[in-house]
Write an enzyme that holds these catalytic residues in place. Structure first.
Site, PDB file in Angstrom:
ATOM      1  N   ASP A 301      37.838  55.833 -18.801  1.00 41.46           N
ATOM      2  CA  ASP A 301      39.153  56.460 -18.785  1.00 41.46           C
ATOM      3  C   ASP A 301      39.276  57.209 -17.477  1.00 41.46           C
ATOM      4  OD1 ASP A 301      40.625  55.885 -21.025  1.00 41.46           O
ATOM      5  OD2 ASP A 301      39.349  57.152 -22.285  1.00 41.46           O
ATOM      6  N   GLN A 374      61.320  66.973 -22.137  1.00 44.79           N
ATOM      7  CA  GLN A 374      62.649  66.371 -22.074  1.00 44.79           C
ATOM      8  C   GLN A 374      63.255  66.529 -20.674  1.00 44.79           C
ATOM      9  OE1 GLN A 374      61.942  68.243 -25.069  1.00 44.79           O
ATOM     10  NE2 GLN A 374      61.423  66.210 -25.871  1.00 44.79           N
ATOM     11  N   THR A 375      63.251  67.792 -20.185  1.00 48.27           N
ATOM     12  CA  THR A 375      63.913  68.033 -18.894  1.00 48.27           C
ATOM     13  C   THR A 375      63.015  67.655 -17.732  1.00 48.27           C
ATOM     14  OG1 THR A 375      63.050  70.273 -18.785  1.00 48.27           O
ATOM     15  CG2 THR A 375      65.186  69.970 -19.868  1.00 48.27           C
ATOM     16  N   SER A 378      60.820  72.823 -14.647  1.00 47.90           N
ATOM     17  CA  SER A 378      60.678  74.219 -15.034  1.00 47.90           C
ATOM     18  C   SER A 378      61.368  75.034 -13.940  1.00 47.90           C
ATOM     19  CB  SER A 378      59.206  74.601 -15.126  1.00 47.90           C
ATOM     20  OG  SER A 378      58.602  74.550 -13.860  1.00 47.90           O
ATOM     21  N   LYS A 389      61.911  73.217 -10.271  1.00 53.86           N
ATOM     22  CA  LYS A 389      60.854  72.342  -9.770  1.00 53.86           C
ATOM     23  C   LYS A 389      60.692  71.215 -10.789  1.00 53.86           C
ATOM     24  CE  LYS A 389      57.229  72.132 -11.704  1.00 53.86           C
ATOM     25  NZ  LYS A 389      56.259  72.642 -12.661  1.00 53.86           N
ATOM     26  N   ASP A 509      38.010  59.499 -27.440  1.00 54.86           N
ATOM     27  CA  ASP A 509      38.026  60.644 -28.338  1.00 54.86           C
ATOM     28  C   ASP A 509      39.173  60.595 -29.325  1.00 54.86           C
ATOM     29  OD1 ASP A 509      39.962  61.052 -26.474  1.00 54.86           O
ATOM     30  OD2 ASP A 509      39.228  63.007 -25.789  1.00 54.86           O
ATOM     31  N   ASP A 513      41.689  55.478 -30.116  1.00 54.97           N
ATOM     32  CA  ASP A 513      40.556  54.837 -29.431  1.00 54.97           C
ATOM     33  C   ASP A 513      39.594  54.176 -30.423  1.00 54.97           C
ATOM     34  OD1 ASP A 513      41.232  55.485 -26.844  1.00 54.97           O
ATOM     35  OD2 ASP A 513      40.191  57.411 -26.887  1.00 54.97           O
TER      36      ASP A 513
END
Lengths: 673, 197, 584
Positions: A301, A374-375, A378, A389, A509, A513
């Site tokens: 991974d 969603q947006t 921040s 940003k 984990d 998986d």
């Protein structure tokens, strides 16, 4: 882990192993090890023969042969007991944590009853509060808590466990440090993780691995061959006028059958599992350790294994006409309410541009907007400015039109390099671009290079887009990568590789998986992972460090090399023993045979006894090697083979000559023959 | 069981069919071709004089009178029995062998007038594997030449010349050993030259 | 005839050099022969015969068999052949081509001989000239010279297919292999070879034995010889000798085998016969490399064989050159080496090389009497056989025997590369180990078991021609040769007694068929396996390390087992010969 501090040759363990060695003389136990079983029968025969020996044989000789034959068996038993020793010590420590636990059982009517942990069944709900020990394996259904798992992992730093998601599993025997959680029990008594762990480290239910079975067949066949050789030697001797006594024939037999590897085979296997345990990896079977040596594809991974887990801000690229300080300040303000690791890394990076640390509480007038999926932005509303940003397309939607060509260039360049671009905007003005990058763990490139030399292919799995994936693959040095991978893809990939004849190892984990962990030849689950993952894999890493897969492979290879080296050594040993015993058997009737005594052994009795003693002592001498394992070197197969053959093949051929001679000198110096 | 029956049926068919080809066609073809190409050799490299078959140039025969060269000791039957080829099969420590060789060494020295310490060629006192060895070593022939010359009353040089002429070298200069064909040499002594070439 | 002279060295170098040169072409030809639709330049005349045979047998040449069916066909065919030859020998007095009017062969001897030829052993408890009619030789024996060789090649091909294939159920079709090997390989090669042999002087006729008038009996000089005659045995020898060599059968037309001047008339015929013994076994190593797509592996196996061969040849030659000190003490020229039982035309070097070749392979033809070799010179053929004749070995059986050792070598040392053992991409697991060791066990059980029995039984000792250590060697050699399907002998041993005939026949049958079943089982199991793609981590099945491992395994697993018995036989005998005055 408490026992991991124990040394390999701890005096306590040696003492206990010595006792166990005697206990293991039970022939029923030895039947599983045909070579040593035959040795024991031989020892018994010579001991009985002591009473019915022919006049020509001095009692002292027969006695010494018998004694050393018994020692041969004892030494083999001792090797096995030594290998088991560390595990047994560890198991008894683990057992202590299990004793006398009580549980707060939550009844269906909402009342809580204190019961013994042994009465808990799958599906029961229990409440565990701070400073209490979790009574059974389970899954948190409500709440979050810090948990001290040092009882099983040896790691003293507490870990956070919470309901929902991939960190909900708790292990019986670990202690809650803070908060209060509701846990659904997932194992019946006797089948808990701790129970399995105890029986694993103890080696109680150890089954022979496929390769051990095959090797045992070969060793048994060699034993049968030499039995035929020895039995036929009696009539050949009679034809030639040589009366071969039972003692001499048994001595030759025991020297020729592969007692060295026969005596150490179990110890090597147990020590392999034990070495895994020392690395805080629980292998569910010896088979899993063996498979680890065979693995030739590693599925890794990206997150957590190859990279440090989270992206970090590494650079600011201000838009034209904006100073870097102005941009850094805005970026920091916009990120204060972003609690994700990315957000925090922006705050940290901004500090490097001369900004003092600011916190939300410093600015009561500001309205912070937290990051949301969603947006994907921040920010903060401060003094009439809306500073934001976020991802480029989110910012474009926020400012309402497109941004400048220069910003465009910066964004695409970062993306091309495999980074993630974020934009900072103040109202309608884009101030600049933040570069977020995956940080590749140190030293991986070398490691993967070594793997390549060993013929192991590394494949990185990531949800990133192909561009980003390629860049990280380049930087980390993996051989191949799968981008935009979904959890199901892992299973598909494993099946594909296996169909092409590869053996695949992976870590995981999450619950999703689990199928892939089960399908993989080596599936190492993280201890922090879900119960489903831990049950699907054939190994559990108590440290939950996916990079450790690499060490697991090395331990697997080390185990196999040790077994091969000692097998080769053991069989090569035969040559010298022939030269010690065969002339000694015949020189009485055929004095002309004396030149064949190339070691110049003092007398026939001394020659035979020396070979038998050497044969017994070599087992003891090799116990440390069997337990510690032959040092693994990351070389190609051809180079490894050449090297090991030189040491253990040639060594096995040559070493017994001076060895037997030395024993002969000592025997004569002590007037034992 | 049924399986085995059909399998055996196929097997017997195969035995018969293959026997026709391998044991019928093959040796007959070989026979026809051999006779076409090498008629004398296919029939045994026989040596004849005046219509009498004297032997085969490949098969040794007994000579014991002094005017002929003697072949090696033979263990075939009672000596050079070309129906019973074979060696003594005595091991190196066999008393029979050692005694026999001792006797032959003495006899060889005596009949060829050699001094008592003279080394005797190995082939002169050991039996060959077939018991039909047609050859002796040139060393052996040289040592016998004097006796043959005396018995025939001709100069030894003459005999040695013949021995030289009838000494075959190594094949291609490498293979085998230099050797003298006893039958051919003896016939040459009697004036029959170059038989069985 | 100096000791180990230059000519001998050149001969040895020439031999190995030529063998190397023919390996590839023969291997490539084998690839074509062993494919059901492989193209050869013999297709035009032979293909119709091949098709006809399939029709007669009712065999579908396209249908392949799994290992059990393949084994069943092979065993059933061999059984049919065994019965066929037994019948021919028992009935030879009423069958044609019996100019000497020889009677039927005794039942125990007929059984021994039938088993001997069915198993590619060609142990001769009979004396050809006095026991067997031309028909018995030509049909009863030559038949097996062809088909037992073909069966061996077929089994080896099946094993190679098992190694080369993956995830497969079948390993070829026995009937197709049998027919094709005979028609395209053995028959044409033998025909050409037979003509060459006749050109050297090997007889090929159906005449009665020739009654001659020896030279001496015609002269007045030897009146006691007057009327004497020499009867010279004849027969269709050339066609039989050709296949006896090419098929590593070794059964002689005449009692003295290749020592008989009619079976091996010239040094050249001797050299070519030696080469022809190794021709197909050597080519098969190339076939192996080609089929498993790892030519280096094929050459590595070849090299291991070549090294073992050279070592054996040198030991044998050296011992025979040194000769017998006991005879030298009597005044025998030491320069001649040990000539007892040897022919002058071959000398010591041509005889010791032949002995090494014929026992390295499972041929068993002899051009000198191994029984009369020096102890160490005789040790070499004995050890060669006891190794399982894996040094080039019998046609087919040499390769599959060596591959068993390869499997064991890989299994024993393969772990040292840090993976579970793997041979050419196939995991070697317990089943493979089980069948491989079974093959080795049979060999050892049969050789040591029967020999031990013989040394302490009246029937065993009754057959001895020599006593002392040499007697033990004779017994060991007999059962080694029988079990190893070699056929050569310490021929002083009189094996033509009911007890020896039967025990030796059993040893030959065990050594052939009980050995072949595990080999074919291994083939089936390997074919079934998945292929692991080769990588840096794969066990290197070529190169010097592999060759050393293979040689080491052959010597330690194969030879050391026999060391105690050999010590009591040839080794003690050698030490007695050089260090004492004992005679037996």
């Amino acid at each position: 882990m408490p026992a991991s501090t124990r040394k390999l040759l701890d005096p306590d363990i040696i003492g206990r192993a010595a006792l166990d060695a005697v206990r293991k003389l039970n022939p029923v136990h030895l039947l599983k090890n045909p070579v040593i079983f035959v040795t024991e029968v031989g020892a018994l025969l010579t001991t009985v023969g002591l009473l019915m020996r022919s006049k020509s044989e001095p009692a002292g000789f027969v006695l010494q042969i018998s004694v050393w034959l018994w020692f041969t068996v004892l030494f083999a038993n001792f090797a096995e007991a030594m290998a088991e020793g560390r595990g047994k010590a560890q198991a008894s420590e683990l057992r202590k944590t299990r004793t006398c636990l009580t549980a707060n059982l939550l009844r269906s009517d909402g009342s809580v009853e204190s019961v013994s942990a042994e009465r808990l069944r799958k599906g029961d709900l229990v409440i565990v509060s701070a400073r209490e020990v979790i009574p059974a394996d389970g899954e948190i259904v409500e709440g979050a808590a810090t948990v001290d798992e040092s009882a099983i992992t040896g790691e003293s730093a507490p870990v956070i466990r919470e309901a929902g998601g991939d960190r909900s599993a708790v292990t019986g025997g670990t202690r809650v440090l803070s908060d209060r959680i509701k846990v659904r029990v997932t194992s019946d008594p006797g089948q808990s993780f701790l129970d399995r762990m105890i029986s694993l480290v103890e080696g109680a239910r150890r089954q022979k691995t496929p390769n051990e079975i095959a090797l045992t067949i070969l060793l048994s066949a060699l034993t049968i061959i030499f039995l035929v050789v020895i039995i036929s030697l009696k009539p050949f001797g009679r034809y030639s006028g040589v009366d071969l006594t039972m003692t001499v024939l048994v001595a030759l037999l025991v020297c020729l059958i592969p007692t060295t590897i026969g005596g150490l085979l179990n110890a090597i296997g147990i020590a392999g599992i034990d070495r895994m345990v020392q690395k805080n990896v629980l292998a569910m079977s010896g088979r899993a350790v063996e498979a680890a040596g065979d693995v030739d594809v590693l599925l890794l991974d990206k997150t957590g294994t190859i990279t440090l887990g989270d992206r970090q801000a590494t650079d600011f690229f201000p838009a034209p006409g904006v100073t870097i300080e102005e941009m850094a300040s805005a970026a920091q303000l916009a990120s204060l309410a972003d609690e994700t690791p990315e957000g925090r890394s922006i705050v940290v990076l901004a500090k490097k541009h001369g900004l003092r640390g600011r916190s939300i509480s410093d600015m009561p007038g500001a309205a912070f907007i937290a990051f949301s999926a969603q947006t994907r932005m921040s920010g903060v509303d401060l003094g009439g400015h809306r500073i934001r940003k976020g991802a480029p397309d989110a910012i474009r939607a926020f400012i309402g039109n497109d941004y400048s060509v220069e910003v465009h260039d910066a964004v695409s360049q970062i993306a091309f390099k495999g980074g993630t671009p974020l934009l900072v905007a103040d109202e309608k003005r884009v101030l600049g671009t933040i570069e977020l990058k995956d940080i590749v763990k140190g030293g991986l490139k070398d490691r993967f290079e070594r793997f390549r030399a060993m013929g192991i292919k590394t494949v990185m799995i990531t949800g990133d887009n192909p561009l980003t994936a390629a860049a990280i693959a380049r930087e980390s040095g993996v051989d191949d990568f799968i981008a935009e991978a979904k959890p199901e893809d892992k299973l598909m990939l494993i099946r594909k590789e296996q169909a092409a004849g590869h053996l695949v190892a992976m870590t995981g984990d999450g619950t999703n998986d689990a199928p892939a962990l089960a399908q993989a030849d080596v599936g190492m689950a993280m201890n922090t992972g879900t119960q489903a993952a831990r049950e699907a894999g054939n190994m559990v890493d108590l440290d939950s460090n996916p990079t450790k897969l690499i060490e697991v492979v090395e331990i697997g290879k080390q185990l196999l090399i040790t077994r091969g080296a000692l097998t080769t050594f053991s069989i090569a040993n035969d040559v010298a023993k022939y030269f010690a015993i065969v002339p000694a058997m015949l020189v009485g009737v055929f004095p002309v045979i004396a030149p064949l005594n190339i070691m110049g052994l003092r007398s026939p009795a001394s020659a035979i006894l020396s070979a038998v003693i050497f044969n017994a002592l070599i087992i003891i001498a090799l116990i440390p090697l069997a337990l510690r394992g032959v040092r693994f070197r990351p070389l190609g197969a051809a180079a490894l083979l050449r090297r090991n053959l030189l040491i253990y093949g040639l060594g096995g051929l040559v070493a017994p000559f001076p060895g037997i001679k030395l024993v002969d000198i000592i025997l004569n110096a002590l007037h034992l023959v | 069981m049924r399986n085995w029956i059909t399998e055996l049926r196929t097997s017997f068919l195969a035995v018969l069919a293959l026997a026709v080809i391998l044991c019928g066609l093959y040796p007959l073809t070989a026979w026809v071709l051999a006779h076409g190409l090498f008629p004398g050799k296919a029939d045994g490299s026989l040596v004849t004089r005046d219509g009498t078959v004297l032997g085969s140039s490949l098969i040794g025969q007994e000579f014991s009178s002094p005017q002929y060269f003697h072949p090696r000791p033979s263990a075939a039957g009672r000596g050079y029995d070309a129906e019973r080829s074979g060696g003594t099969n005595l091991g190196p420590l066999s008393k029979n062998l050692v005694d026999e060789v001792e006797r032959r060494v003495a006899a060889y020295r005596a009949e060829n007038g050699l001094p008592p310490n003279a080394l005797v060629p190995a082939d002169a006192v050991t039996s060959s594997g077939s018991g039909l060895d047609p050859h002796i070593s040139p060393e052996n022939a040289h040592l016998q030449a004097g006796r043959v010359a005396r018995a025939r009353g001709v100069p030894e040089a003459k005999i040695l010349e013949l021995v030289e002429a009838y000494t075959a070298g190594r094949t291609l200069g490498i293979l085998g050993q230099p050797r003298v064909n006893v039958l051919r040499l003896n016939l040459a002594l009697d004036g029959v030259r170059d038989v069985g070439r | 005839m100096a000791m180990m002279d230059l000519y001998g060295w050149i001969q040895l170098a020439l031999f190995v050099g030529l063998l190397f040169l023919v390996t590839k072409p023969v291997g490539l030809y084998l690839v074509r022969v062993l494919e059901p639709d492989g193209k050869t330049w013999l297709d035009r005349p032979v293909r119709p015969v091949e098709r006809l045979l399939y029709r007669v047998l009712g065999v579908d040449p396209k249908g392949e068999q799994d290992w059990k069916q393949y084994t069943q066909s092979l065993i059933s065919f061999s059984l049919a052949g065994l019965l066929f030859t037994y019948a021919v020998l028992r009935l030879q007095h009423i069958l044609p081509l019996n100019p000497q009017k020889l009677g039927p062969v005794r039942p125990d001897l007929a059984f021994n001989t039938a088993a001997s030829f069915t198993t590619n052993t060609n142990w001769q408890n009979y004396a050809g000239e006095t026991t067997l009619s031309y028909f018995s030789q030509m049909v009863g024996l030559v038949f097996h010279n062809f088909v037992s060789a073909a069966a061996g090649i077929a089994a080896a091909a099946a094993l190679v297919r098992g190694i080369a294939r993956h995830s497969a159920k079948t390993i070829g079709n026995f009937w197709v292999d049998l027919v094709r090997v005979n028609l395209y390989l053995l028959l044409p090669f033998s025909l050409v070879f037979s003509l060459f042999l006749t050109s050297q002087g090997i007889v090929q006729n159906f005449k009665p034995y020739v009654r001659t008038t020896p030279v001496e009996s015609t002269t007045a000089a030897a009146p006691d010889k007057a009327g004497n005659s020499q009867i010279i045995a004849q027969g269709p020898a050339s066609s039989q000798v050709a296949i006896k060599m090419l098929g590593t059968n070794g059964g002689g037309f005449f009692n003295a085998n290749a020592a008989h001047p009619y079976e091996n008339p010239t040094p050249l015929s001797n050299f070519i016969q030696m080469l022809s013994i190794f021709l197909i076994p050597s080519g098969l190593t190339y076939y192996l490399g080609r089929k498993v797509r790892n030519q280096k592996h094929g050459w590595a196996v070849w090299s291991a064989m070549a090294i073992l061969f050279l070592a054996a040849a040198l030991v044998c030659w050296r011992a025979e050159s040194a000769g017998n000190p006991r005879l030298q003490a009597l005044g025998v020229d030491p320069g001649g080496g040990n000539m007892e039982g040897k022919e002058v035309r071959f000398g010591v070097s041509g005889s010791s090389l032949f002995a090494t070749v014929t026992t390295a392979a499972s041929c068993g033809a002899v051009n000198s009497m191994h029984d009369s070799f020096t102890p160490l010179g005789g040790l070499v053929p004995l050890v060669n056989i006891q190794l399982g004749e894996v040094v080039f070995g019998g046609v087919g059986s040499g390769l599959y025997g060596m591959l068993i050792f390869v499997i064991l070598a890989v299994f024993l040392t393969g772990l040292m590369v840090g993976r579970t053992p793997e041979y050419l991409g196939k995991k070697i697991e317990s089943y493979d180990v089980k069948v491989s060791v079974l093959a080795v066990l049979i060999l050892i059980f049969s050789i040591l078991g029967f020999s031990a029995w013989a040394t302490v039984s009246r029937w065993g000792l009754a057959g001895l021609n020599n006593s002392g250590p040499h007697g033990l060697s004779e017994i060991l050699y007999a059962f080694s040769s029988g079990t190893g399907n070699n056929g050569s002998a310490f021929a002083g041993l009189n094996g033509n007694t009911p007890s020896y005939n039967i025990t030796l026949a059993l040893a030959m049958l065990f050594g052939r068929f009980i050995m072949m079943v595990p080999v074919l089982a291994l083939a089936g199991n390997l074919a079934r396996k998945k292929l692991i793609p080769p990588s840096e981590a794969s066990f290197p099945a070529s190169g010097p390390t592999f060759i050393i491992i293979l040689i080491g395994t052959v010597l330690i697993v194969g030879a050391l087992t026999f060391l105690p018995a050999l010590t009591l036989g040839p080794v003690v005998e050698h030490l007695l010969m050089t260090g004492s005055g004992v005679l037996y």
